[in-house]
Design an enzyme around this catalytic site. Structure first.
Site, PDB file in Angstrom:
ATOM      1  N   ALA A  95      -9.326  12.936  12.267  1.00 52.49           N
ATOM      2  CA  ALA A  95     -10.627  12.409  12.708  1.00 52.49           C
ATOM      3  C   ALA A  95     -10.494  11.162  13.587  1.00 52.49           C
ATOM      4  O   ALA A  95     -11.491  10.666  14.105  1.00 52.49           O
ATOM      5  CB  ALA A  95     -11.496  12.089  11.497  1.00 52.49           C
ATOM      6  N   ASP A  96      -9.266  10.676  13.769  1.00 49.27           N
ATOM      7  CA  ASP A  96      -9.064   9.445  14.535  1.00 49.27           C
ATOM      8  C   ASP A  96      -9.276   9.688  16.029  1.00 49.27           C
ATOM      9  O   ASP A  96      -8.609  10.540  16.632  1.00 49.27           O
ATOM     10  CB  ASP A  96      -7.644   8.916  14.291  1.00 49.27           C
ATOM     11  N   ILE A  97     -10.188   8.926  16.624  1.00 51.47           N
ATOM     12  CA  ILE A  97     -10.521   9.111  18.040  1.00 51.47           C
ATOM     13  C   ILE A  97      -9.331   8.771  18.932  1.00 51.47           C
ATOM     14  O   ILE A  97      -9.091   9.420  19.955  1.00 51.47           O
ATOM     15  CB  ILE A  97     -11.750   8.248  18.406  1.00 51.47           C
ATOM     16  N   TRP A 139      -0.395   7.012  19.299  1.00 47.95           N
ATOM     17  CA  TRP A 139      -1.184   5.790  19.489  1.00 47.95           C
ATOM     18  C   TRP A 139      -0.508   4.878  20.510  1.00 47.95           C
ATOM     19  O   TRP A 139      -1.164   4.331  21.394  1.00 47.95           O
ATOM     20  CB  TRP A 139      -1.360   5.041  18.171  1.00 47.95           C
TER      21      TRP A 139
END
Length: 286
Positions: free
Chosen positions: A240-242, A282
Site C-alpha cells: 500500500a506504500d505510495i 525507495w
C-alpha cells in the site's frame, strides 16, 4: 568515555546509509566526517554513541565513541546498523532479478533501523497518509516539544510522558485529532506494559502483526514498516506504500502505478529479502 573500532565483512555502504539517515531532521548526521550520533537509552539513563565510518565499501570499519555500558551500547549499535547481515548474499540474490540495476546502483546499502522501537511505532503512525517532507516536519515538532535533547541529539519522549498528553496539545502541533488519539493510545499501552518491545524481538512476524493490528490506528502498512525499521525483519513489502508504487512505476516505465495484483506477482522472485527490495526501490526515487 570509551572507544572501540569495529570491522565487519563487506560490502557495506555507510555513506549511502548516512545519506538516508540524513533525510530525517532529527538525526545528527555529518556526511563530510562520515559520522552519526546515536541516542542510546538504558532505562532512565540516556547516552550518546558517535559512530564514524573509517573503512571503505568493501572493507567496512567503524570507530565508536560513547559513555555508559560498552557491552550494551555495542549490542544496540550492532542491531541498529545490521552489522551481522551478509549484504553480499542479498546482493547476489538480486543479480538474477529485475531489480539488478537498482541493487548495482545502491550496492551495499544496509537496512538501518530506527534508534528506538517505541519511537519507531510512533513515527509510523505520524507518517500515515502524509507526504514525506511534512511527515518529518510533524515528527520533529513532536519530539522537540516533548522529547529530551542531550548534546544536540534528540531522544523520543517516554511512553509515560506521551500518555499524559492531551489531544489539544497535539492539535497545536498540527496533528489531526484522530492521529493524536492513536499516538496517545499506543503510549498508554506501552506505559502499562501491554506493548513489550523487548519481547517482540523473539516473536514471529505473524504473532507481532496479530497483536499490533488490534490497536486503534494501526493497519497493515504501519505493522509492516514497524517490523522492517524497528525490528529489522528481512521479508516485508508494504504494497500500500505510495513510494513503492511510484518506484515500481518508474523502474518498469509504466504509464500508471501497478495494481496490487501486479505487485504481488512482481515481488515473488525477491523473497526472502522483500525488505531490501523495498529499501532499494525507495532509494531509487529519494
Amino acid at each position: 568515555m570509551w572507544q572501540e573500532t569495529i570491522s565487519i565483512p563487506g560490502p557495506y555502504n555507510f555513506d549511502l546509509a548516512l545519506d538516508r539517515l540524513s533525510l530525517d531532521p532529527l538525526h545528527a548526521v555529518d556526511l563530510d566526517s562520515r559520522t552519526v550520533k546515536v541516542p542510546v537509552a538504558n532505562g532512565s539513563e540516556r547516552q550518546i554513541a558517535t559512530v564514524k565510518g573509517t573503512g571503505s565499501l568493501e572493507i567496512p570499519q567503524f570507530h565508536i565513541t560513547a559513555e555508559g555500558s560498552k557491552e550494551q551500547t555495542l549490542s544496540v549499535l550492532k542491531e541498529i546498523f545490521r552489522w551481522d547481515v551478509e549484504l553480499r548474499k542479498i546482493h547476489d540474490h538480486f543479480q538474477s532479478t529485475d531489480l539488478k540495476p537498482i541493487f548495482d546502483a545502491h550496492y551495499g546499502t544496509p537496512l538501518v533501523l530506527d534508534f528506538d522501537p517505541f519511537g519507531s511505532l510512533l513515527k509510523c503512525i505520524i507518517h500515515q497518509q502524509l507526504n514525506l517532507s511534512f511527515a518529518y516536519t510533524l515528527t520533529q515538532r513532536f519530539v522537540h516539544a516533548y522529547g529530551i535533547e542531550k548534546d544536540g541529539v534528540w531522544f523520543y519522549p517516554t511512553p509515560d510522558k506521551v500518555a499524559r498528553l492531551t489531544v489539544e496539545e497535539f492539535r497545536k502541533l498540527q496533528f489531526s485529532g484522530r492521529k493524536a488519539e492513536y499516538v496517545i493510545g499506543i503510549a498508554e499501552l506501552a506505559a502499562e506494559g501491554k506493548l513489550d518491545f523487548a519481547s517482540m524481538r523473539n516473536q514471529a512476524d505473524a504473532e507481532i502483526e496479530n497483536s499490533l493490528i488490534k490497536i486503534r490506528g494501526v493497519g497493515p502498512w504501519t505493522v509492516q514498516n514497524f517490523l522492517m525499521f524497528a525490528l529489522g525483519r528481512p521479508n516485508l513489502f508494504p504494497i500500500a506504500d505510495i513510494g513503492l508504487q511510484n518506484a515500481l512505476k518508474k523502474h518498469y516505465g509504466l504509464d500508471q502505478k501497478p495494481t496490487i495484483a501486479e505487485m504481488e506477482q512482481l515481488k515473488e522472485p525477491w523473497e526472502p529479502y522483500l525488505s531490501y527490495a523495498s529499501l532499494y526501490l525507495w532509494r531509487s526515487i529519494e
